[in-house]
Design a protein around this motif. Structure first.
Motif, short mmCIF file in Angstrom:
data_model
loop_
_atom_site.label_atom_id
_atom_site.label_comp_id
_atom_site.label_asym_id
_atom_site.label_seq_id
_atom_site.Cartn_x
_atom_site.Cartn_y
_atom_site.Cartn_z
N GLY A 286 0.76 -1.23 0.00
CA GLY A 286 0.00 0.00 0.00
C GLY A 286 0.79 1.28 0.00
O GLY A 286 0.21 2.36 0.07
N GLY A 287 2.12 1.21 -0.09
CA GLY A 287 2.91 2.43 -0.07
C GLY A 287 4.26 2.24 -0.72
O GLY A 287 4.62 1.14 -1.16
N ILE A 288 5.01 3.34 -0.79
CA ILE A 288 6.35 3.32 -1.38
C ILE A 288 7.32 3.96 -0.40
O ILE A 288 7.08 5.06 0.10
CB ILE A 288 6.39 4.09 -2.72
CG1 ILE A 288 5.36 3.52 -3.71
CG2 ILE A 288 7.78 4.04 -3.33
CD1 ILE A 288 5.28 4.29 -5.02
N ALA A 289 8.42 3.28 -0.12
CA ALA A 289 9.47 3.83 0.72
C ALA A 289 10.24 4.89 -0.06
O ALA A 289 10.51 4.72 -1.26
CB ALA A 289 10.42 2.74 1.20
N VAL A 290 10.57 6.00 0.60
CA VAL A 290 11.32 7.08 -0.06
C VAL A 290 12.77 6.64 -0.22
O VAL A 290 13.46 6.37 0.75
CB VAL A 290 11.24 8.37 0.78
CG1 VAL A 290 12.02 9.49 0.09
CG2 VAL A 290 9.78 8.78 0.98
N ARG A 291 13.21 6.57 -1.45
CA ARG A 291 14.59 6.18 -1.74
C ARG A 291 14.98 6.72 -3.11
O ARG A 291 14.12 7.04 -3.94
CB ARG A 291 14.75 4.66 -1.72
CG ARG A 291 13.84 3.92 -2.69
CD ARG A 291 14.08 2.42 -2.65
NE ARG A 291 13.10 1.67 -3.43
CZ ARG A 291 13.16 1.48 -4.73
NH1 ARG A 291 14.19 1.97 -5.44
NH2 ARG A 291 12.23 0.78 -5.38
N ASP A 292 16.27 6.84 -3.33
CA ASP A 292 16.77 7.29 -4.62
C ASP A 292 16.73 6.16 -5.64
O ASP A 292 16.78 4.96 -5.27
CB ASP A 292 18.19 7.81 -4.49
CG ASP A 292 18.28 9.10 -3.69
OD1 ASP A 292 17.27 9.84 -3.68
OD2 ASP A 292 19.33 9.36 -3.09
N VAL A 293 16.63 6.52 -6.89
CA VAL A 293 16.70 5.54 -7.98
C VAL A 293 17.67 6.05 -9.04
O VAL A 293 17.88 7.26 -9.18
CB VAL A 293 15.32 5.29 -8.63
CG1 VAL A 293 14.38 4.61 -7.67
CG2 VAL A 293 14.71 6.57 -9.16
#
Length: 324
Positions: A286-293
């Motif tokens: 249900g969500g997305i962890a904040v991280r760089d791509v």
């Protein structure tokens, strides 16, 4: 800061990708994006092809912020997201929703040209049938007039709506719809903010209960944060059918908002059959962890746009850079 980044520096890292869609969205089955790599990381410049250069220059300002300045500090590390159901038939809804892991909020596109309110009701009803406890929001992209919007939302409200996004095109009509509905359906402003010369007009007119904000069309994360603060309304962060690189900017905006009362429309990579990174920013539980791509060179090669489309985007980049 933005004007100090030389055009040659942008062109040196520019890559254009054409990403296949799982279903048609905004009338396209391929989403073209231009990616840039700056000292702060990867950035995306992907205004829709019909947008003019003045509007598109704000998207370039956002990309330069991402790649050359970086994002402001956030106050949260996990962002709840909604599923997005394009204007598909009711029979296609289960397959669309299956791509979104664990989401409890669904945005359903309505008022699609060539379709009817019956089509909209069938689509929204299919979502409600599959997810009886979900929050459902509808997005008309300004496709109704005021009378149509009032009738349609009165009908669709039987399914239980969290809010209706941009039911009509103008701020005046949106204010009229909001008055007519008298709080039975909350009204969210999207195009009236991101495509307006005065993004605060909708708040001053009392035309919306909340704002839908997108980092790229507003000129970047910092600019979007200022607009939300000045408007004084709750905000939902959304995307513009971005690759994972573009979604990263949306996550930065959602992470930096002082309050985040609504699930965000940042799960749209799940509508794509390809991405520029192997570690896509998609919903998990249900969500997305904040991280760089970072863009993957192999995927950039696999989804490289044809030469004529690459040239078209580079010409657009040159024109928009001249407007910064």
């Amino acid at each position: 800061m933005l004007a100090m980044v030389a055009l040659d520096e942008l062109l040196a890292s520019a890559r254009v990708a054409s990403l296949p869609m799982r279903v048609k969205f905004r009338g396209v089955l391929e989403r073209e994006v231009l990616l840039l790599e700056g000292p702060a990381g990867w950035a995306e410049f992907s205004p829709f092809v019909e947008y003019d250069d003045v509007e598109s220059a704000r998207w370039l300002a956002s990309a330069v912020e991402a790649g050359w300045l970086g994002y402001p500090e956030g106050v949260r590390e996990w962002i709840p997201v909604n599923a997005t159901v394009p204007a598909v038939s009711a029979a296609e809804v289960p397959a669309v929703l299956a791509a979104f892991d664990g989401v409890h909020t669904v945005k359903v596109k309505v008022a699609e040209p060539g379709q009817t309110l019956r089509d909209d009701a069938a689509r929204v009803g299919a979502v409600r049938h599959l997810l009886p406890d979900a929050r459902i929001r509808v997005d008309a992209n300004g496709g109704w007039d005021a009378d149509q919007a009032v009738r349609a939302l009165a009908m669709l409200s039987v399914f239980g709506l969290e809010y209706a996004e941009q039911p009509v095109a103008s701020v005046a009509d949106m204010a009229a719809v909001r008055r007519a509905l008298a709080g039975s359906v909350l009204i969210a402003a999207d195009e009236s903010v991101r495509k307006a010369t005065d993004p605060l007009a909708v708040a001053r007119a009392g035309a919306a209960d909340l704002l839908v904000v997108k980092a790229a069309p507003l000129g970047g994360v910092r600019q979007a944060l200022e607009i939300v603060a000045e408007a004084g309304l709750p905000a939902v962060v959304s995307s513009a059918l971005d690759s994972s690189v573009g979604i990263r900017a949306g996550l930065a905006l959602a992470a930096a908002l002082p309050q985040l009362p609504y699930a965000c429309g940042l799960g749209t990579v799940s509508l794509m059959a390809g991405d520029v990174t192997a570690n896509s920013l998609v919903a998990v539980s249900g969500g997305i962890a904040v991280r760089d791509v970072a863009a993957d060179p192999e995927l950039l090669d696999r989804f490289a746009a044809p030469a004529e489309r690459r040239d078209w985007w580079l010409d657009r980049l040159r024109r928009c850079h001249a407007l910064l």
